[in-house]
Design an enzyme around this catalytic site. Structure first.
Site, PDB file in Angstrom:
ATOM      1  N   THR A  71      80.189 -55.375  54.488  1.00 47.06           N
ATOM      2  CA  THR A  71      79.117 -55.328  55.672  1.00 47.06           C
ATOM      3  C   THR A  71      78.658 -54.008  55.667  1.00 47.06           C
ATOM      4  O   THR A  71      77.345 -53.721  55.601  1.00 47.06           O
ATOM      5  CB  THR A  71      79.577 -55.820  57.040  1.00 47.06           C
ATOM      6  OG1 THR A  71      80.410 -57.030  56.850  1.00 47.06           O
ATOM      7  CG2 THR A  71      78.397 -56.394  57.801  1.00 47.06           C
ATOM      8  N   THR A  72      79.532 -53.227  56.069  1.00 48.88           N
ATOM      9  CA  THR A  72      79.184 -51.903  56.325  1.00 48.88           C
ATOM     10  C   THR A  72      78.457 -51.302  55.131  1.00 48.88           C
ATOM     11  O   THR A  72      77.470 -50.410  55.065  1.00 48.88           O
ATOM     12  CB  THR A  72      80.360 -50.986  56.657  1.00 48.88           C
ATOM     13  OG1 THR A  72      81.123 -51.485  57.676  1.00 48.88           O
ATOM     14  CG2 THR A  72      79.997 -49.606  57.259  1.00 48.88           C
ATOM     15  N   ASP A 100      90.504 -62.613  57.167  1.00 44.98           N
ATOM     16  CA  ASP A 100      89.636 -61.817  56.244  1.00 44.98           C
ATOM     17  C   ASP A 100      90.648 -61.697  55.018  1.00 44.98           C
ATOM     18  O   ASP A 100      89.848 -61.658  53.822  1.00 44.98           O
ATOM     19  CB  ASP A 100      89.417 -60.436  56.761  1.00 44.98           C
ATOM     20  CG  ASP A 100      88.358 -60.609  57.903  1.00 44.98           C
ATOM     21  OD1 ASP A 100      87.792 -61.618  58.073  1.00 44.98           O
ATOM     22  OD2 ASP A 100      88.272 -59.324  58.688  1.00 44.98           O
ATOM     23  N   ASP A 119      84.486 -52.184  62.994  1.00 42.80           N
ATOM     24  CA  ASP A 119      83.993 -53.498  62.139  1.00 42.80           C
ATOM     25  C   ASP A 119      82.454 -53.084  62.097  1.00 42.80           C
ATOM     26  O   ASP A 119      81.880 -53.387  63.208  1.00 42.80           O
ATOM     27  CB  ASP A 119      84.478 -54.603  62.587  1.00 42.80           C
ATOM     28  CG  ASP A 119      83.935 -55.853  61.523  1.00 42.80           C
ATOM     29  OD1 ASP A 119      83.218 -55.441  60.826  1.00 42.80           O
ATOM     30  OD2 ASP A 119      84.436 -56.895  61.996  1.00 42.80           O
TER      31      ASP A 119
HETATM   32  P1  ADP Z   1      82.795 -52.872  54.716  1.00 45.11           P
HETATM   33  O1  ADP Z   1      82.341 -53.553  55.760  1.00 45.11           O
HETATM   34  O2  ADP Z   1      81.589 -52.451  53.660  1.00 45.11           O
HETATM   35  O3  ADP Z   1      83.985 -53.559  53.741  1.00 45.11           O
HETATM   36  P2  ADP Z   1      84.855 -51.026  55.134  1.00 45.11           P
HETATM   37  O4  ADP Z   1      85.250 -50.032  56.169  1.00 45.11           O
HETATM   38  O5  ADP Z   1      86.000 -51.959  55.114  1.00 45.11           O
HETATM   39  O6  ADP Z   1      83.590 -51.485  55.104  1.00 45.11           O
HETATM   40  O7  ADP Z   1      85.167 -50.044  53.986  1.00 45.11           O
HETATM   41  C1  ADP Z   1      85.173 -50.426  52.631  1.00 45.11           C
HETATM   42  C2  ADP Z   1      85.211 -49.231  51.648  1.00 45.11           C
HETATM   43  O8  ADP Z   1      86.454 -48.670  51.608  1.00 45.11           O
HETATM   44  C3  ADP Z   1      85.248 -50.013  50.220  1.00 45.11           C
HETATM   45  O9  ADP Z   1      84.294 -49.059  49.512  1.00 45.11           O
HETATM   46  C4  ADP Z   1      86.547 -50.028  49.773  1.00 45.11           C
HETATM   47  O10 ADP Z   1      86.701 -49.692  48.415  1.00 45.11           O
HETATM   48  C5  ADP Z   1      86.920 -48.753  50.327  1.00 45.11           C
HETATM   49  N1  ADP Z   1      88.343 -48.578  50.649  1.00 45.11           N
HETATM   50  C6  ADP Z   1      89.143 -49.552  51.356  1.00 45.11           C
HETATM   51  N2  ADP Z   1      90.434 -49.246  51.333  1.00 45.11           N
HETATM   52  C7  ADP Z   1      90.717 -47.888  50.632  1.00 45.11           C
HETATM   53  C8  ADP Z   1      91.474 -46.967  50.159  1.00 45.11           C
HETATM   54  N3  ADP Z   1      93.016 -47.389  50.759  1.00 45.11           N
HETATM   55  N4  ADP Z   1      91.200 -45.896  49.741  1.00 45.11           N
HETATM   56  C9  ADP Z   1      90.014 -45.694  49.413  1.00 45.11           C
HETATM   57  N5  ADP Z   1      88.964 -46.271  49.817  1.00 45.11           N
HETATM   58  C10 ADP Z   1      89.156 -47.626  50.294  1.00 45.11           C
END
Ligand code: ADP
Ligand code: MG
Length: 541
Positions: free
Chosen positions: A91-92, A385, A58
């Protein structure tokens, strides 16, 4: 001549290296979280000075716990934590984008673009992005069951294995649906013991008796566990014999007097129990304590006593069952009692709970389970979340394709827009476009694909009008709506706007002056030493 040209290119900002350290600190942070982005993001192992190890992916958690010296780094961290608290997701993405924007800014400054021009360009990019996002938005409302599930799943992918996150997303959205998406009517709590799969939804209220009430076992060993169609009386006070408050001690001279006092107490208790019986109640819920003797008498009379009910739970029971709390038992009346289909004492793990089902007002509770307290906490966070993103999506009524699809679409728009801008902001809009492409590049890289090949393919398909093609869970370019990768428009928008704001803020700073006042921010170390972030794989030394 060459000298003149270089001066002309420099609109006042100077080709300086002085602000470079500012950007370096922020980009270093972005590099630290980059590899955790998306479903294939890797975990980070955080080790504090005390030796506590936390494994997490996270971004907010990492930034919150990592020791940061550089003031700009702290600024980025504060913004990231704010994003996590306000939006609950993205966030990321915000941190990665901030890093890219600052890198882009450094390059622009090397080319002689003044920081003010860059800040203006970032503002222009924000305006274009906000407008275009409106066009990419897909509508959602409380009837878009499938879409909302996808939104919840996307928000928590990578946090656990795919099957579990899918299940928690479904459990959460179904529970919300059962209460017409009124989040005030859905509660969730996590209990250690048993596996994740044992998590369930209860169509009613779950009151934690361990924290709100002493166990019934002590007073009523033979009490039934469940009562069907109970009448529920509620009292917003203490139940017992009120102690004389102004008399310090009473001297009892004669044995008769002592007897009389005891008789009086017994009569008072009998009257209290009689008042409850006459109201026809099967359950008495008290906000404060019920004295032991009264409790055992109530139990003997077949009435379930529930004492020390937490205020919010007390109010929730009153609302849900239609019971009207009284100030003293003497005021009880059959008219004032409430109803439910069943009231049941149910042990969940080591906790004793009271489950009130089938109330007048629809209610739902999620009883989440996890093998250890850490796992239980993480499951609770996953559900929290899911709830947050669903709320976001419904508030705005709009979602966009995830997996970097919307980032590529906006990048294309910004590049197009750049061609009609006459001044140097053109360069800035193009730079923001490249920064946005960091999202799919990073997702592809984290999935083990070649970032450049993937990006080239994405650009080609976006040029052909496929503006929802992004990086699939396997790292291949895919249609994101079909894959079910959706995120609330407002979450993506906030990540981008926050990154633009933050980069602009750093650009406006040309010097860092240390002040005498101490930094009010936690340093990270003391924060992490005892807090494992609840992460299941946390190992303490
Ligand atoms: P954040 O803290 O920004 O939410 P995450 O590690 O949750 O970071 O990653 C979010 C990114 O991953 C977003 O761009 C989201 O669209 C993408 N994402 C989430 N699930 C999937 C998936 N199953 N396939 C492809 N991309 C995904
Ligand atoms: Mg996320």
């Amino acid at each position: 001549m060459a000298h003149t040209a270089s001066t002309a290119a420099d609109d006042g900002g100077g080709i300086d290296g002085e602000s470079a350290p500012l950007a370096t600190a922020a980009t270093a942070l972005a590099d630290a979280v980059r590899t955790t982005l998306g479903p294939n993001g890797l975990d980070k192992m955080l080790i504090d000075q005390g030796g506590t190890v936390v494994v997490t992916n996270d971004g907010a958690n990492i930034l919150e716990n990592v020791a940061i010296e550089a003031p700009v780094g702290r600024l980025v961290r504060r913004a990231a934590v704010a994003q996590a608290e306000a939006v609950g997701d993205g966030t990321t993405t915000a941190v990665v984008l901030t890093g890219e924007l600052l890198k882009a800014a450094a390059t622009l400054r090397e080319q002689g673009v003044h920081p003010t021009t860059i800040v203006d360009g970032y503002a222009a990019a924000a305006t274009v992005a906000t407008r275009r996002l409106g066009e990419y938005a897909l509508p959602v409302d409380s009837r878009s069951d499938r879409r909302l599930r996808r939104v919840a799943e996307t928000a928590v992918t990578g946090r656990w294995d795919a099957r579990s996150t899918e299940r928690f997303a479904a459990l959460t959205v179904d529970a919300l649906e059962s209460v017409d998406f009124d989040q005030g009517k859905l509660t969730h709590s996590a209990y250690a013991g048993q596996g994740l799969a044992a998590s369930e939804r209860v169509d009613g209220l779950v009151v934690d008796m361990d924290t709100s009430s002493t166990s019934l076992e002590a007073v009523a060993p033979a009490f039934p566990d469940a009562i069907a169609r109970p009448s529920i009386a509620m009292v917003d006070a203490e139940v017992g014999i009120s102690e004389p408050t102004h008399v310090e001690s009473i001297t009892l001279d004669a044995a008769q007097q002592a007897d009389a006092l005891r008789r009086h107490e017994a009569d008072t208790r009998a009257a209290l129990v009689a008042a409850v019986r006459e109201s026809g109640a099967d359950v008495l819920v008290a906000q404060k304590s019920i004295d032991d003797a009264v409790r055992s008498r109530l139990a003997a009379a077949g009435i379930m006593p529930v004492e020390r009910t937490r205020r919010d739970e007390f109010d929730a029971i009153a609302r849900a069952t239609g019971s009207e709390p009284v100030q003293s038992l003497a005021a009880l009346d059959p008219q004032l009692t409430g109803d439910a289909a069943t009231v049941e004492r149910r042990p969940v793990g080591t906790t004793e709970t009271l489950v009130v089902e089938g109330c007048e007002e629809r209610r739902a509770s999620l009883l989440l389970r996890g093998g250890t307290p850490h796992v239980a906490e993480e499951v609770d966070r996953i559900v929290t979340d899911c709830l947050a993103v669903v709320r976001r999506a419904l508030e705005d009524g709009a979602v966009v394709a995830g997996g970097g699809a919307t980032a590529v679409a906006l990048a294309r728009d910004l590049s197009t827009e750049a061609t009609v801008v006459a001044d140097r902001r053109q360069l800035v809009l193009d730079a923001v476009a490249r920064a946005l492409e960091a999202v799919p590049r990073t997702l592809a890289g984290n999935a083990g694909r070649d970032p450049i090949d993937t990006l080239t393919e994405l650009r080609r398909r976006h040029d052909a009008g496929e503006h929802t093609v992004g990086v699939g869970p396997d790292g291949e370019p895919r249609e994101m709506v079909d894959c079910g990768v959706l995120e609330p428009r407002s979450v993506f928008e906030r990540s981008l706007l926050r990154a633009l704001d933050l980069a602009s803020m750093v650009l406006r700073v040309d010097d860092v002056i240390a002040t005498a006042a101490s930094d009010d921010e936690p340093t990270g170390q003391d924060h992490a030493s005892h807090d494992t972030g609840g992460y299941p794989w946390a190992i303490g030394h």
